[in-house]
Write a protein that holds these residues in place. Sequence first.
Motif, PDB file in Angstrom:
ATOM      1  N   HIS A   1     -14.652  31.730  63.262  1.00 36.79           N
ATOM      2  CA  HIS A   1     -13.585  30.961  63.307  1.00 36.79           C
ATOM      3  C   HIS A   1     -13.922  29.879  64.637  1.00 36.79           C
ATOM      4  CE1 HIS A   1     -11.870  32.892  66.826  1.00 36.79           C
ATOM      5  NE2 HIS A   1     -11.823  34.331  66.113  1.00 36.79           N
TER       6      HIS A   1
ATOM      7  N   ASN B   1     -12.234  27.248  67.899  1.00 35.84           N
ATOM      8  CA  ASN B   1     -10.962  27.420  68.806  1.00 35.84           C
ATOM      9  C   ASN B   1     -10.466  25.848  68.608  1.00 35.84           C
ATOM     10  OD1 ASN B   1     -12.694  26.613  70.399  1.00 35.84           O
ATOM     11  ND2 ASN B   1     -12.326  28.039  72.002  1.00 35.84           N
TER      12      ASN B   1
ATOM     13  N   MET C   1     -13.229  36.402  72.205  1.00 34.94           N
ATOM     14  CA  MET C   1     -11.906  36.542  72.209  1.00 34.94           C
ATOM     15  C   MET C   1     -11.709  37.886  71.501  1.00 34.94           C
ATOM     16  SD  MET C   1     -10.928  32.640  70.846  1.00 34.94           S
ATOM     17  CE  MET C   1      -9.154  33.162  71.328  1.00 34.94           C
TER      18      MET C   1
ATOM     19  N   GLU D   1      -4.319  32.219  72.964  1.00 36.96           N
ATOM     20  CA  GLU D   1      -4.656  31.173  72.084  1.00 36.96           C
ATOM     21  C   GLU D   1      -4.724  31.579  70.795  1.00 36.96           C
ATOM     22  OE1 GLU D   1      -8.801  29.724  72.942  1.00 36.96           O
ATOM     23  OE2 GLU D   1      -8.466  27.745  72.041  1.00 36.96           O
ATOM     24  N   GLY D   2      -3.646  31.062  69.940  1.00 40.79           N
ATOM     25  CA  GLY D   2      -3.447  31.375  68.583  1.00 40.79           C
ATOM     26  C   GLY D   2      -2.501  32.513  68.548  1.00 40.79           C
TER      27      GLY D   2
ATOM     28  N   GLN E   1      -2.428  35.232  66.720  1.00 40.28           N
ATOM     29  CA  GLN E   1      -2.775  36.500  66.626  1.00 40.28           C
ATOM     30  C   GLN E   1      -3.459  37.127  67.543  1.00 40.28           C
ATOM     31  OE1 GLN E   1      -4.412  33.837  65.591  1.00 40.28           O
ATOM     32  NE2 GLN E   1      -5.911  34.314  64.119  1.00 40.28           N
ATOM     33  N   PHE E   2      -3.739  36.603  68.851  1.00 37.23           N
ATOM     34  CA  PHE E   2      -4.317  37.022  69.982  1.00 37.23           C
ATOM     35  C   PHE E   2      -3.381  37.359  70.997  1.00 37.23           C
ATOM     36  CE2 PHE E   2      -7.749  34.650  68.150  1.00 37.23           C
ATOM     37  CZ  PHE E   2      -8.577  35.258  68.026  1.00 37.23           C
TER      38      PHE E   2
END
Lengths: 309, 308
Positions: free
Chosen positions: A155, A157, A192, A226-227, A229-230
């Motif tokens: 992915h 960012n 990440m 960041e996002g 799921q993190f």
Amino acid sequence: MNKRPLILDCDPGIDDAIALFAAFQSPEFDLIAITTVAGNVGIEHTTRNALQLCEVAGVDVPVARGASQPLFRQAVFADHVHGKTGLRTLVLPAPTKQALPNAVEVIRQAILDHPHELEILAVGPLTNIAQVFLLDPTLPKLVKSITIMGGGHQHGNMTPAGEFNIVVDPEAARIVFEAGVPLHMVGLDVTMAEGLFPSEIDQYFSVSNLQTTTIHHILKDMVYAEGKQFKEAAYIHDAMALLYMLDPSILQGDWYHVDLETKSSISYGKTVVDYYHVTKKPKNVWVALGLDAAKYKANLKERLHRYQK
Amino acid sequence: MKRKVIFDCDPGHDDAIALLMAFASTRLDILAVTVTGGNQTLAKTLNNAKRVLSFAGVECLIAAGCDKPLFRELEVAPEVHGDSGLDGPVLPESNLPVDDRHAVEVMRDLLDQATEPITLVATGPLTNVGLLLSTYPHVKSKIDLIAIMGGSVVGGNWTPGAEFNIMVDPEAAHIVFHSGIHIAMAGLDVTHRAMVTKQDTERIRSLNKKVPVMVAELLDFFALFHHTMGFDATPLHDPVTIAYLIDPSIITTKEYYVDIDVDGEFTLGATVADQLGSMNQPANTTVMLDIDREKFVDMIVDLVNTYE
């Protein structure tokens, strides 16, 4: 032991700052110069930050000012992550030294002075490196290797497909990826995968001095999710690339053919990894896909703790 | 109540198995089989659909659709499916009738007549479905879900960036993913975990009936190509869409906004999933990511065993 000649090309940037602090404690390298590029913030900021960080660390390394904008595109900054100055809330004294005016010339000379030995660590947009290779296409074959923080297999960012450093200047990245230099890509798949959690940052140092308090300030400032799921943590992308150069065993990966997308309206800046080997094209990039998180954190801490004296 | 389904496909070994599963399931009511060019030319995929259904004793409305992608030339996959598109088992010719209408008109008419929602299944390029939605947008309200085999969040199998079905007709896929209808996407992320082993194939063959033996022979041929790709077992792509409709509990999913790359040099045909939410778009796709392989194989065995 012969020191490894190194050019560190960067756009500090909070994670660049940690990478610089770690690099200054890496006698394995002969750090020939720090070259700056516009990226996380504009070139005035990244250059001034590099000079200031050298002075905080008490090191005397040439800083050379590089590209103020991408090869063909408008500059895009990440000041929502790095703050207006590039160092978020950290305020440092004005630098006493000046930057050299021409990063491209500094990189070119370093390659010529250390043929087949020079390593380049590039943790910002790849504009400077591309300009060096465009100016003299005989230079890539004299570079030992390039390690980048950038790109990603799974992915992006900045966009779903693209990582910031590559999206900002995809044409430059393409030139570097296609240059024929052995390229090591430390991308989002690993950077990440793990960060420093607030609980780990709290007691990071046991000695308080200018360097440790500066590093501590930056680490605390970096905690960010960041996002969804993190986890909230300090993801120190650029430092991981440096630590990989010092100890490749912190990352697992393999060689793949990687193309750099520059044309797509939604995927430009994607590092297209031929994961299933469908193209049979030459494997040009070592792609980091797995992280030994414990070892990475231990190695980082060991480097940064060298300031505790 | 049975879920009403229109099944658009390009058989194809894995399409054929998916068709057999769909018709055997007590949960699904297959209203029509519509065919597109893809794994092979339309003439061949249509013939294959007829031969498989005839062989299994299934009667169904069959219609032929587009013989090439909306804006591109057709790419076929003989290296995967052989010259016929269904090499391997010996299947007699079929005299099943094919509807006079274009597949898109058949879909439109079924949707117009429908009193309850219909699910579209598409296991080939999305040409027919894309043309349906762009030509007759009024039918969208009758479609509750489009379940596709295609795409991939990470990596591709036809190019590094793209999976075959989407790569063949990215513009059609773009229409489908922007249609506003929710999509269930069985891409390579899940289908490369929907592995059928040599032992599984023997288990199916040992059912020792006509249709299971034919399925085992399809799997024998399908395994050949995948061995050359470096797979020990065979990813059974298309049947995952049917497995999802029959028993979604065996499949792990995530909701993402997915867009289709129609202008990339290396990423053409990529299904670009916004995993980190940087687009701030509501999810349009249920992306399948993992499957309980054992239960999947059990399901195939049970369903093909219902045929005499």
